[in-house]
Design a protein around this motif. Structure first.
Motif, mmCIF file in Angstrom:
data_model
loop_
_atom_site.group_PDB
_atom_site.id
_atom_site.type_symbol
_atom_site.label_atom_id
_atom_site.label_comp_id
_atom_site.label_asym_id
_atom_site.label_seq_id
_atom_site.Cartn_x
_atom_site.Cartn_y
_atom_site.Cartn_z
ATOM 1 N N ASP A 39 -3.927 117.312 49.745
ATOM 2 C CA ASP A 39 -3.471 116.130 50.487
ATOM 3 C C ASP A 39 -3.033 116.505 51.903
ATOM 4 O OD1 ASP A 39 -1.387 117.523 49.205
ATOM 5 O OD2 ASP A 39 -0.089 115.768 49.219
ATOM 6 N N ASP A 43 -5.619 116.103 56.160
ATOM 7 C CA ASP A 43 -4.740 115.200 56.899
ATOM 8 C C ASP A 43 -5.536 114.589 58.047
ATOM 9 O OD1 ASP A 43 -2.537 113.807 57.714
ATOM 10 O OD2 ASP A 43 -1.630 115.495 58.773
ATOM 11 N N TYR A 44 -6.166 113.483 57.763
ATOM 12 C CA TYR A 44 -7.035 112.808 58.705
ATOM 13 C C TYR A 44 -6.551 111.364 58.839
ATOM 14 C CZ TYR A 44 -11.388 111.598 61.043
ATOM 15 O OH TYR A 44 -12.318 111.201 61.960
ATOM 16 N N PRO A 45 -6.611 110.792 60.026
ATOM 17 C CA PRO A 45 -6.090 109.430 60.209
ATOM 18 C C PRO A 45 -7.026 108.376 59.606
ATOM 19 C CG PRO A 45 -7.017 110.227 62.260
ATOM 20 C CD PRO A 45 -7.069 111.364 61.295
ATOM 21 N N CYS A 46 -6.936 108.240 58.289
ATOM 22 C CA CYS A 46 -7.721 107.231 57.586
ATOM 23 C C CYS A 46 -6.966 106.872 56.304
ATOM 24 C CB CYS A 46 -9.121 107.755 57.263
ATOM 25 S SG CYS A 46 -9.125 109.125 56.114
ATOM 26 N N LYS A 48 -5.962 107.155 52.638
ATOM 27 C CA LYS A 48 -5.992 108.215 51.644
ATOM 28 C C LYS A 48 -5.520 107.649 50.311
ATOM 29 C CE LYS A 48 -3.531 111.434 53.796
ATOM 30 N NZ LYS A 48 -2.931 112.745 54.070
#
Length: 70
Positions: A39, A43-46, A48
């Protein structure tokens, strides 16, 4: 994009802890079967979807019928 992260939790809710955490081999299995930090690695801005409990308690990707497992 939607990230599906089903196995990063080691959380066992309180009502079930006595079933899992009193046995040393189950504690070791909990560590071995957890995809630790996935997790955080993804760590991507979308959106989850991170499953909140350990797969030892409920595996979100397990088929209902074991015969359907690859």
């Amino acid at each position: 994009m939607i990230l599906h992260i089903p196995h990063s939790s080691q959380t066992i809710p309180a009502p079930y802890q006595t079933l899992f955490l009193k046995d040393v081999s189950l504690r070791e299995e909990l560590l071995a079967m957890t995809d630790l930090y996935t997790d955080l690695l993804f760590d991507y801005p979308c959106l989850k979807l991170v499953f909140p409990v350990s797969r030892l308690l409920c595996d979100a990707e397990r088929f209902y019928d074991p015969k359907d497992e690859p």
